[in-house]
Design an enzyme around this catalytic site. Structure first.
Site, PDB file in Angstrom:
ATOM      1  N   GLY A 164       0.861  -1.186   0.000  1.00 59.80           N
ATOM      2  CA  GLY A 164       0.000   0.000   0.000  1.00 59.80           C
ATOM      3  C   GLY A 164       0.886   1.220   0.000  1.00 59.80           C
ATOM      4  O   GLY A 164       2.062   1.145  -0.383  1.00 59.80           O
ATOM      5  N   ARG A 165       0.300   2.332   0.471  1.00 55.62           N
ATOM      6  CA  ARG A 165       1.063   3.594   0.513  1.00 55.62           C
ATOM      7  C   ARG A 165       2.356   3.445   1.292  1.00 55.62           C
ATOM      8  O   ARG A 165       3.409   3.946   0.897  1.00 55.62           O
ATOM      9  CB  ARG A 165       0.207   4.665   1.217  1.00 55.62           C
ATOM     10  CG  ARG A 165      -1.135   4.899   0.595  1.00 55.62           C
ATOM     11  CD  ARG A 165      -2.051   5.572   1.600  1.00 55.62           C
ATOM     12  NE  ARG A 165      -2.477   4.627   2.627  1.00 55.62           N
ATOM     13  CZ  ARG A 165      -3.722   4.202   2.810  1.00 55.62           C
ATOM     14  NH1 ARG A 165      -4.677   4.659   2.062  1.00 55.62           N
ATOM     15  NH2 ARG A 165      -4.022   3.329   3.756  1.00 55.62           N
ATOM     16  N   ILE A 166       2.271   2.761   2.446  1.00 58.37           N
ATOM     17  CA  ILE A 166       3.446   2.677   3.321  1.00 58.37           C
ATOM     18  C   ILE A 166       4.533   1.791   2.700  1.00 58.37           C
ATOM     19  O   ILE A 166       5.712   2.149   2.714  1.00 58.37           O
ATOM     20  CB  ILE A 166       3.037   2.198   4.731  1.00 58.37           C
ATOM     21  CG1 ILE A 166       2.153   3.280   5.390  1.00 58.37           C
ATOM     22  CG2 ILE A 166       4.255   1.895   5.597  1.00 58.37           C
ATOM     23  CD1 ILE A 166       1.547   2.902   6.726  1.00 58.37           C
ATOM     24  N   PRO A 189      -2.342  -8.689  -7.362  1.00 63.97           N
ATOM     25  CA  PRO A 189      -1.314  -7.742  -7.822  1.00 63.97           C
ATOM     26  C   PRO A 189      -1.833  -6.302  -7.749  1.00 63.97           C
ATOM     27  O   PRO A 189      -3.030  -6.073  -7.958  1.00 63.97           O
ATOM     28  CB  PRO A 189      -1.063  -8.152  -9.270  1.00 63.97           C
ATOM     29  CG  PRO A 189      -1.535  -9.552  -9.374  1.00 63.97           C
ATOM     30  CD  PRO A 189      -2.663  -9.692  -8.393  1.00 63.97           C
ATOM     31  N   ARG A 190      -0.951  -5.377  -7.455  1.00 64.01           N
ATOM     32  CA  ARG A 190      -1.334  -3.961  -7.406  1.00 64.01           C
ATOM     33  C   ARG A 190      -0.393  -3.195  -8.337  1.00 64.01           C
ATOM     34  O   ARG A 190       0.503  -2.478  -7.893  1.00 64.01           O
ATOM     35  CB  ARG A 190      -1.248  -3.450  -5.978  1.00 64.01           C
ATOM     36  CG  ARG A 190      -2.031  -4.346  -5.028  1.00 64.01           C
ATOM     37  CD  ARG A 190      -2.274  -3.715  -3.692  1.00 64.01           C
ATOM     38  NE  ARG A 190      -3.115  -2.534  -3.809  1.00 64.01           N
ATOM     39  CZ  ARG A 190      -3.481  -1.790  -2.762  1.00 64.01           C
ATOM     40  NH1 ARG A 190      -3.080  -2.108  -1.558  1.00 64.01           N
ATOM     41  NH2 ARG A 190      -4.245  -0.732  -2.917  1.00 64.01           N
ATOM     42  N   ARG A 247       1.038  -4.556  12.660  1.00 64.00           N
ATOM     43  CA  ARG A 247       0.373  -4.886  13.912  1.00 64.00           C
ATOM     44  C   ARG A 247       0.988  -6.166  14.459  1.00 64.00           C
ATOM     45  O   ARG A 247       1.313  -7.087  13.688  1.00 64.00           O
ATOM     46  CB  ARG A 247      -1.138  -5.105  13.707  1.00 64.00           C
ATOM     47  CG  ARG A 247      -1.960  -3.839  13.539  1.00 64.00           C
ATOM     48  CD  ARG A 247      -2.032  -3.021  14.826  1.00 64.00           C
ATOM     49  NE  ARG A 247      -2.874  -1.843  14.695  1.00 64.00           N
ATOM     50  CZ  ARG A 247      -2.424  -0.630  14.357  1.00 64.00           C
ATOM     51  NH1 ARG A 247      -1.146  -0.438  14.128  1.00 64.00           N
ATOM     52  NH2 ARG A 247      -3.247   0.402  14.280  1.00 64.00           N
ATOM     53  N   ASP A 271       8.134  -3.050  15.831  1.00 69.29           N
ATOM     54  CA  ASP A 271       7.617  -1.822  16.444  1.00 69.29           C
ATOM     55  C   ASP A 271       6.267  -2.110  17.098  1.00 69.29           C
ATOM     56  O   ASP A 271       5.717  -1.266  17.790  1.00 69.29           O
ATOM     57  CB  ASP A 271       7.465  -0.737  15.378  1.00 69.29           C
ATOM     58  CG  ASP A 271       6.991   0.590  15.970  1.00 69.29           C
ATOM     59  OD1 ASP A 271       7.579   1.020  16.990  1.00 69.29           O
ATOM     60  OD2 ASP A 271       6.035   1.188  15.441  1.00 69.29           O
ATOM     61  N   HIS A 295       5.961   0.809  19.655  1.00 59.10           N
ATOM     62  CA  HIS A 295       4.918   1.321  18.738  1.00 59.10           C
ATOM     63  C   HIS A 295       5.071   2.834  18.494  1.00 59.10           C
ATOM     64  O   HIS A 295       4.173   3.610  18.841  1.00 59.10           O
ATOM     65  CB  HIS A 295       3.523   0.998  19.299  1.00 59.10           C
ATOM     66  CG  HIS A 295       2.453   0.962  18.223  1.00 59.10           C
ATOM     67  ND1 HIS A 295       1.366   0.112  18.260  1.00 59.10           N
ATOM     68  CD2 HIS A 295       2.313   1.667  17.077  1.00 59.10           C
ATOM     69  CE1 HIS A 295       0.599   0.314  17.206  1.00 59.10           C
ATOM     70  NE2 HIS A 295       1.157   1.251  16.470  1.00 59.10           N
ATOM     71  N   SER A 298       4.693   6.199  13.934  1.00 63.71           N
ATOM     72  CA  SER A 298       4.130   7.490  13.491  1.00 63.71           C
ATOM     73  C   SER A 298       4.490   8.635  14.438  1.00 63.71           C
ATOM     74  O   SER A 298       3.997   9.757  14.279  1.00 63.71           O
ATOM     75  CB  SER A 298       2.605   7.387  13.378  1.00 63.71           C
ATOM     76  OG  SER A 298       2.024   7.210  14.657  1.00 63.71           O
TER      77      SER A 298
HETATM   78  C1  DGY Z   1      -1.859   3.627  13.314  1.00 64.85           C
HETATM   79  O1  DGY Z   1      -2.145   4.782  12.977  1.00 64.85           O
HETATM   80  O2  DGY Z   1      -2.615   2.692  13.110  1.00 64.85           O
HETATM   81  C2  DGY Z   1      -0.536   3.391  13.966  1.00 64.85           C
HETATM   82  O3  DGY Z   1      -0.387   2.140  14.476  1.00 64.85           O
HETATM   83  C3  DGY Z   1      -0.253   4.432  15.004  1.00 64.85           C
HETATM   84  O4  DGY Z   1       0.036   5.559  14.302  1.00 64.85           O
END
Ligand code: DGY
Length: 330
Positions: A164-166, A189-190, A247, A271, A295, A298
């Site tokens: 995805g974006r990340i 596939p993307r 997660r 993380d 965690h 972000s």
């Molecule tokens: C989220 O936004 O889901 C992250 O785990 C925390 O920024």
């Protein structure tokens, strides 16, 4: 004034949120809101009580938004806005059933999460935490030829689970380290995203077998729950570095411990864990080849403020009956 106030939609904010979002709520004069003004989660009993009669809730990822909570809130509840991109803490079926709209915070955290993922990957593969510790405790004798050797990104294959974006943002940052090849797997596939980073779609099996670095970038769903298990680790290379900033639930931690402690894979950077916080006596903390962060992917000032602002704007737009800046399609 009191009468005007009392007709405004009622909102409960489940945690002390960064100033930008708070300011937006205050300035809007559109809602009357109460905030759990603490850095710690609101106790469940208190939460069930506070949401009673609310039109909107702004929550963070520690709050389980399930049938019990929605029943406690009652029929006035129209909008749930979470200050997170992840939504595994929300019972989407229950929200949908009740016609409650949901806002979340994608995009604004992509850069911060990608940056931290790269930092964690390098810290793990080049053994930074272990090395700094060795220097500090006096184990730094002389320069040694093989001491604290790690694995480098140059000429490597990087695997992305969930493109995805990340995932794209991580690959863009890793490319200048001379990565040889990016591969990814997903439910399908993307091509649009994959073309941006010249990544090849492969099966999960191939991803495990070919990756020198494997980054988990997927959502936690029933399909991804525990997917990083013995079966996956046993197919991976001995030099492989496993990185999880998605997660904790996607990993079977007993299997990861076995894989790391027996040298099945070279290292892991996490993380996210199950549970959070991970108890200090957890076996994973005993491993030198496992780097565990609390965690923080972000956690930059800019991003956390942007997340709170977006969460506030989602909430307000939802309460006005307008399209939210970032609405989750249920
Ligand atoms: C989220 O936004 O889901 C992250 O785990 C925390 O920024």
């Amino acid at each position: 004034l009191r009468r005007a106030m009392s007709t405004l939609p009622k909102v409960f904010v489940t945690r002390r949120v960064p100033p930008d979002g708070l300011e937006i709520l205050r300035q809007s004069k559109q809602v009357q809101f109460e905030m759990w003004d603490s850095d710690d989660p609101v106790p469940r009993v208190e939460l069930l009580n506070k949401v009673k009669g609310c039109d909107g809730i702004l929550c963070v990822l520690t709050e389980k938004i399930d049938a019990q909570l929605l029943d406690a809130a009652g029929p006035n509840l129209k909008v749930l806005s979470t200050m997170s991109v992840g939504y595994d803490h929300l019972s989407l079926d229950e929200l949908k059933k009740r016609g409650i709209r949901v806002g979340y915070t994608p995009d604004v955290l992509t850069d911060a999460v990608a940056e931290l993922t790269v930092a964690l990957l390098l810290a793990t593969s080049r053994r930074l935490i272990e090395a700094a510790h060795e220097a500090k405790i006096g184990s730094w004798g002389t320069w040694r030829t093989m001491w604290l050797c790690g694995h480098e990104l140059a000429n490597s294959t990087v695997g992305i689970f969930g493109l995805g974006r990340i995932g794209v943002a991580i690959a863009e940052r890793l490319k200048p380290f001379k990565v040889k090849k990016f591969i990814y797997t997903d439910v399908a596939p993307r091509p649009e995203l994959a073309n941006m980073i010249d990544a090849e779609y492969v099966s999960l099996d191939e991803l495990a077998k070919e990756s020198d670095f494997l980054a988990m970038c997927c959502a936690l769903t029933p399909e991804t729950h525990g997917i990083c298990n013995w079966n996956l680790f046993s197919k991976m290379k001995k030099n492989a570095i496993f990185i999880n900033t998605s997660r904790g639930g996607v990993v079977n931690q007993e299997d990861l411990y076995e894989a790391l402690s027996t040298g099945l894979i070279a290292g892991a950077g996490l993380d996210v864990t199950t549970p959070e916080p991970l108890p200090t006596h957890h076996p994973l903390f005993t491993l030198k080849n496992c780097v565990i962060l609390p965690h923080i992917a972000s956690a930059s000032y800019t991003t956390r403020n942007a997340m709170s602002a977006l969460a506030a704007n989602n909430l307000l737009a939802g309460l006005r009956g307008e399209a939210m800046p970032k609405e989750l399609q249920l």
